[in-house]
Scaffold this motif. Structure first.
Motif, PDB file in Angstrom:
ATOM      1  N   GLU A 162       0.621  -1.249   0.004  1.00 13.45           N
ATOM      2  CA  GLU A 162      -0.069  -0.368   0.224  1.00 13.45           C
ATOM      3  C   GLU A 162       0.942   1.475  -0.346  1.00 13.45           C
ATOM      4  O   GLU A 162       0.657   2.042  -1.110  1.00 13.45           O
ATOM      5  N   SER A 163       1.957   1.477   0.720  1.00 15.84           N
ATOM      6  CA  SER A 163       2.868   2.870   1.004  1.00 15.84           C
ATOM      7  C   SER A 163       3.371   2.989  -0.681  1.00 15.84           C
ATOM      8  O   SER A 163       3.996   3.613  -0.564  1.00 15.84           O
ATOM      9  N   TYR A 196       2.314   1.685  -2.799  1.00 15.22           N
ATOM     10  CA  TYR A 196       1.854   2.602  -4.385  1.00 15.22           C
ATOM     11  C   TYR A 196       1.272   3.889  -4.315  1.00 15.22           C
ATOM     12  O   TYR A 196       1.194   4.450  -4.992  1.00 15.22           O
TER      13      TYR A 196
END
Length: 349
Positions: free
Chosen positions: A169-170, A172
């Motif tokens: 997530e980070s 992206y």
């Protein structure tokens, strides 16, 4: 007109910092830094072999160029500028850190004919930056990027995936923030554990686990798709193979593959074609011949996955941005859109 870089590696020179992942001597294959005479000799050597009718840029890679003393920066650049004035070289590319860019530096770079500045951003997650010993606020990235773009210099951003503290997530999110900055070009590097770095000790002590090749491809394909979908030219995916990186003693862990980009693009096409994979149907693909290797994937893995269902026909009239599946035409951007979950009115059939 074909483009050529004349690479000049300045190693770790100019960077007083010790990022946990960095050992430039192993990454760029140079143990020493170059003199002004070296710069001239390297340029002369390349000019003897490169086509006269081509775009040629001298590329200072491997270190934090603008971290070198101001006068030495000008001395390096002045050597190249002489060739620019003679019409033998078209410009200068260099890489640096976001916190080593200010108005004075940018004005100087413009005066010597610098055409591209690549910022080693690596991550736009402040917690990841701190864990990798890059101690500057995110605002530095935005400020440096704006100064470069406002000066009319091509902006490049380099991202690293799978750094300590980073998540899918980070990583992206860093890509999304990169899109907001609107660089002209980008490089995507999955993190490798290089010998004689702090990360190597973290790896040995069990405090850092690098991505596997499979994990890196899965993480990268979405980021690659997002950047390219937003018209950011991705000039490299994965570190360029060198003798040093090919030596297993130097790379202790991580997803190093000499054809990493091919793995990523092949996986993007696989995800796209899966949507046509009906149990009793064929997947008839028409493409330009130059795209065949991308469709079949590295080591023809997609042919293995689809088996006899996948039928590929060559159509030289098709552009490289077009693929025809079961009689219906799709653009490359539609293929990318599927990876980043953007809505598409042109649904698959």
């Amino acid at each position: 007109m074909k483009h050529y870089n004349i690479p000049i590696f300045i190693s770790h020179f100019g960077c007083p910092n010790d990022c946990v992942f960095c050992n430039q001597k192993k990454i760029n294959g140079r143990e020493t830094d170059v003199s002004l005479e070296d710069v001239k000799n390297i340029i002369e050597t390349y000019l003897k072999t490169l086509p006269k009718k081509s775009k040629k840029e001298v590329a200072f890679f491997g270190g934090t160029f603008t971290g070198i003393s101001f006068n030495l920066q000008k001395e390096y650049l002045s050597v190249v500028h002489e060739y620019i004035e003679k019409g033998l070289i078209d410009g200068i590319r260099l890489s640096t850190r976001p916190d080593y860019i200010d108005k004075e530096i940018v004005d100087m770079l413009v005066s010597y004919g610098v055409t591209t500045v690549e910022l080693g951003v690596q991550s736009l997650d402040e917690s990841v930056l701190k864990k990798t010993h890059r101690f500057y606020p995110l605002e530095k990235v935005y400020t440096a990027s704006k100064l470069i773009k406002d000066a009319g210099i091509e902006l490049g951003i380099q991202l690293m995936l799978g750094l300590p503290g980073a998540t899918e997530e980070s990583d992206y999110m860093s890509a999304l923030k990169t899109v907001e900055i609107k660089p002209d070009i980008a490089r995507i590097y999955p993190t490798l554990v290089i010998k004689e770095t702090e990360m190597a000790e973290m790896f040995k002590n069990g405090n850092y686990k690098p991505l596997s090749i499979e994990e890196a491809v899965q993480r990268c394909k979405k980021i690659y798709s997002l950047l390219e979908y937003n018209d950011i030219n991705i000039v490299r995916v994965g570190l360029q193979p060198t003798d040093e990186l090919n030596d297993s003693e130097n790379v202790l862990g991580g997803p190093f593959h000499p054809a990493f980009r091919e793995l990523v693009v092949g996986e993007i096409y696989y995800d796209f074609l899966k949507k046509f994979d009906l149990s009793d149907g064929k997947i008839s693909v028409e493409i330009n011949e130059k795209n065949v290797s991308k469709i079949v994937g590295n080591k023809k893995i997609n042919r293995v996955r689809f088996g006899e269902k996948l039928i590929i026909k060559i159509d030289h009239s098709l552009s490289l941005d077009t693929i025809v599946v079961n009689g219906k035409s799709y653009l490359w951007k539609q293929v990318l859109r599927g990876e980043i979950n953007e809505p598409d009115n042109n649904k698959y059939e």
